[in-house]
Scaffold this motif. Structure first.
Motif, PDB file in Angstrom:
ATOM      1  N   GLY A  88      -5.903  -0.263  -7.265  1.00  0.00           N
ATOM      2  CA  GLY A  88      -6.123  -0.954  -5.953  1.00  0.00           C
ATOM      3  C   GLY A  88      -4.985  -0.857  -4.934  1.00  0.00           C
ATOM      4  O   GLY A  88      -5.240  -0.561  -4.036  1.00  0.00           O
ATOM      5  N   ASN A  89      -3.929  -1.043  -5.209  1.00  0.00           N
ATOM      6  CA  ASN A  89      -2.707  -1.032  -4.629  1.00  0.00           C
ATOM      7  C   ASN A  89      -1.345  -0.335  -5.330  1.00  0.00           C
ATOM      8  O   ASN A  89      -1.235  -0.735  -6.480  1.00  0.00           O
ATOM      9  CB  ASN A  89      -2.333  -2.667  -4.058  1.00  0.00           C
TER      10      ASN A  89
ATOM     11  N   TYR B  60      -9.280  -5.571   3.960  1.00  0.00           N
ATOM     12  CA  TYR B  60      -8.138  -4.578   3.284  1.00  0.00           C
ATOM     13  C   TYR B  60      -8.498  -3.269   3.230  1.00  0.00           C
ATOM     14  O   TYR B  60      -9.709  -2.844   3.146  1.00  0.00           O
ATOM     15  CB  TYR B  60      -7.839  -5.013   1.868  1.00  0.00           C
ATOM     16  N   TYR B  61      -7.583  -2.290   3.315  1.00  0.00           N
ATOM     17  CA  TYR B  61      -7.908  -0.854   3.175  1.00  0.00           C
ATOM     18  C   TYR B  61      -8.389  -0.645   1.492  1.00  0.00           C
ATOM     19  O   TYR B  61      -8.083  -1.130   0.714  1.00  0.00           O
ATOM     20  CB  TYR B  61      -6.449  -0.094   3.186  1.00  0.00           C
ATOM     21  N   MET B  62      -9.350   0.269   1.634  1.00  0.00           N
ATOM     22  CA  MET B  62      -9.808   0.833   0.365  1.00  0.00           C
ATOM     23  C   MET B  62      -9.869   2.368   0.650  1.00  0.00           C
ATOM     24  O   MET B  62     -10.008   2.918   1.590  1.00  0.00           O
ATOM     25  CB  MET B  62     -11.012   0.260   0.069  1.00  0.00           C
ATOM     26  N   GLY B  63      -9.676   3.439  -0.492  1.00  0.00           N
ATOM     27  CA  GLY B  63      -9.794   4.682  -0.408  1.00  0.00           C
ATOM     28  C   GLY B  63     -10.506   4.985  -1.703  1.00  0.00           C
ATOM     29  O   GLY B  63     -10.644   4.434  -2.774  1.00  0.00           O
ATOM     30  N   SER B  64     -10.844   6.345  -1.614  1.00  0.00           N
ATOM     31  CA  SER B  64     -11.459   6.706  -2.979  1.00  0.00           C
ATOM     32  C   SER B  64     -10.722   6.881  -4.225  1.00  0.00           C
ATOM     33  O   SER B  64     -11.205   6.607  -5.375  1.00  0.00           O
ATOM     34  CB  SER B  64     -12.355   8.069  -2.711  1.00  0.00           C
TER      35      SER B  64
ATOM     36  N   GLN C 192      -0.344   0.492   1.129  1.00  0.00           N
ATOM     37  CA  GLN C 192       0.804   1.133   0.820  1.00  0.00           C
ATOM     38  C   GLN C 192       0.659   2.677   0.679  1.00  0.00           C
ATOM     39  O   GLN C 192      -0.363   3.198   0.291  1.00  0.00           O
ATOM     40  CB  GLN C 192       1.317   0.878  -0.564  1.00  0.00           C
ATOM     41  N   SER C 193       1.531   3.591   1.486  1.00  0.00           N
ATOM     42  CA  SER C 193       1.468   4.906   1.522  1.00  0.00           C
ATOM     43  C   SER C 193       1.895   5.617   0.078  1.00  0.00           C
ATOM     44  O   SER C 193       2.657   4.981  -0.627  1.00  0.00           O
ATOM     45  CB  SER C 193       2.209   5.375   2.815  1.00  0.00           C
TER      46      SER C 193
ATOM     47  N   ALA D 143      -6.801   7.685   0.485  1.00  0.00           N
ATOM     48  CA  ALA D 143      -5.814   6.503   0.205  1.00  0.00           C
ATOM     49  C   ALA D 143      -5.597   5.949   1.707  1.00  0.00           C
ATOM     50  O   ALA D 143      -5.978   6.148   2.819  1.00  0.00           O
ATOM     51  CB  ALA D 143      -4.384   7.035  -0.241  1.00  0.00           C
ATOM     52  N   ALA D 144      -4.510   5.036   1.663  1.00  0.00           N
ATOM     53  CA  ALA D 144      -4.159   4.013   2.684  1.00  0.00           C
ATOM     54  C   ALA D 144      -3.643   4.915   3.858  1.00  0.00           C
ATOM     55  O   ALA D 144      -3.113   6.276   3.682  1.00  0.00           O
ATOM     56  CB  ALA D 144      -3.009   3.143   2.560  1.00  0.00           C
TER      57      ALA D 144
END
Length: 142
Positions: A21-22, A45-49, A55-56, A79-80
């Motif tokens: 998640g983060n 909030y950001y989500m990515g596969s 957070q980068s 990602a973010a």
């Protein structure tokens, strides 16, 4: 973290991704493939596969062929925002243009021996090589 293939469905709340998640800034992920559907039920909030959150991170030789389901506009292919992508690919057939990260490839391109060869040509040291799986997608050659 390296040499992972995620195949399936993942549903979560708050900064969701198939793996995590983060993360703390600058974590490195190598040689990861994501296939399936990733759903985040929170619109703020950001989500990515691969990695959710804001957070980068650093991704090397990673790819995804997943459908992202996210209310709002905070979905990203991998990602973010602000993350670093080296030899990373996203399925342009399944990802909206504004969410793409890395080099776009079609599902047909990802499901090819040429793509497996590309992944193996850029394989980071210590990572497991790829082969074409019975479902047509790259899989790890254990």
């Amino acid at each position: 973290i390296h040499s992972i293939v995620f195949k399936g469905k993942s549903t979560g709340l708050y900064q969701h991704g198939a793996l995590v998640g983060n993360m703390n800034n600058s974590q490195t992920f190598k040689n990861i493939g994501i296939i399936g559907t990733i759903t985040d039920t929170d619109s703020g909030y950001y989500m990515g596969s691969i990695i959710g959150g804001n957070q980068s991170v650093v991704l090397q030789n990673c790819w995804q062929s997943a459908t992202l389901v996210k209310p709002g506009s905070y979905a990203r292919a991998l990602a973010a925002p602000g993350s670093t992508f080296t030899n990373c690919y996203c399925d342009s057939t399944k990802i909206a243009t504004g969410y793409m990260q890395g080099t776009p490839k079609t599902t047909a391109e990802i499901k090819s021996q040429a793509f497996v060869d590309l992944l193996n040509a850029n394989l980071p040291a210590g990572c497991t090589s790829w082969k074409l799986g019975v479902d047509g997608y790259p899989t790890l050659d254990f």
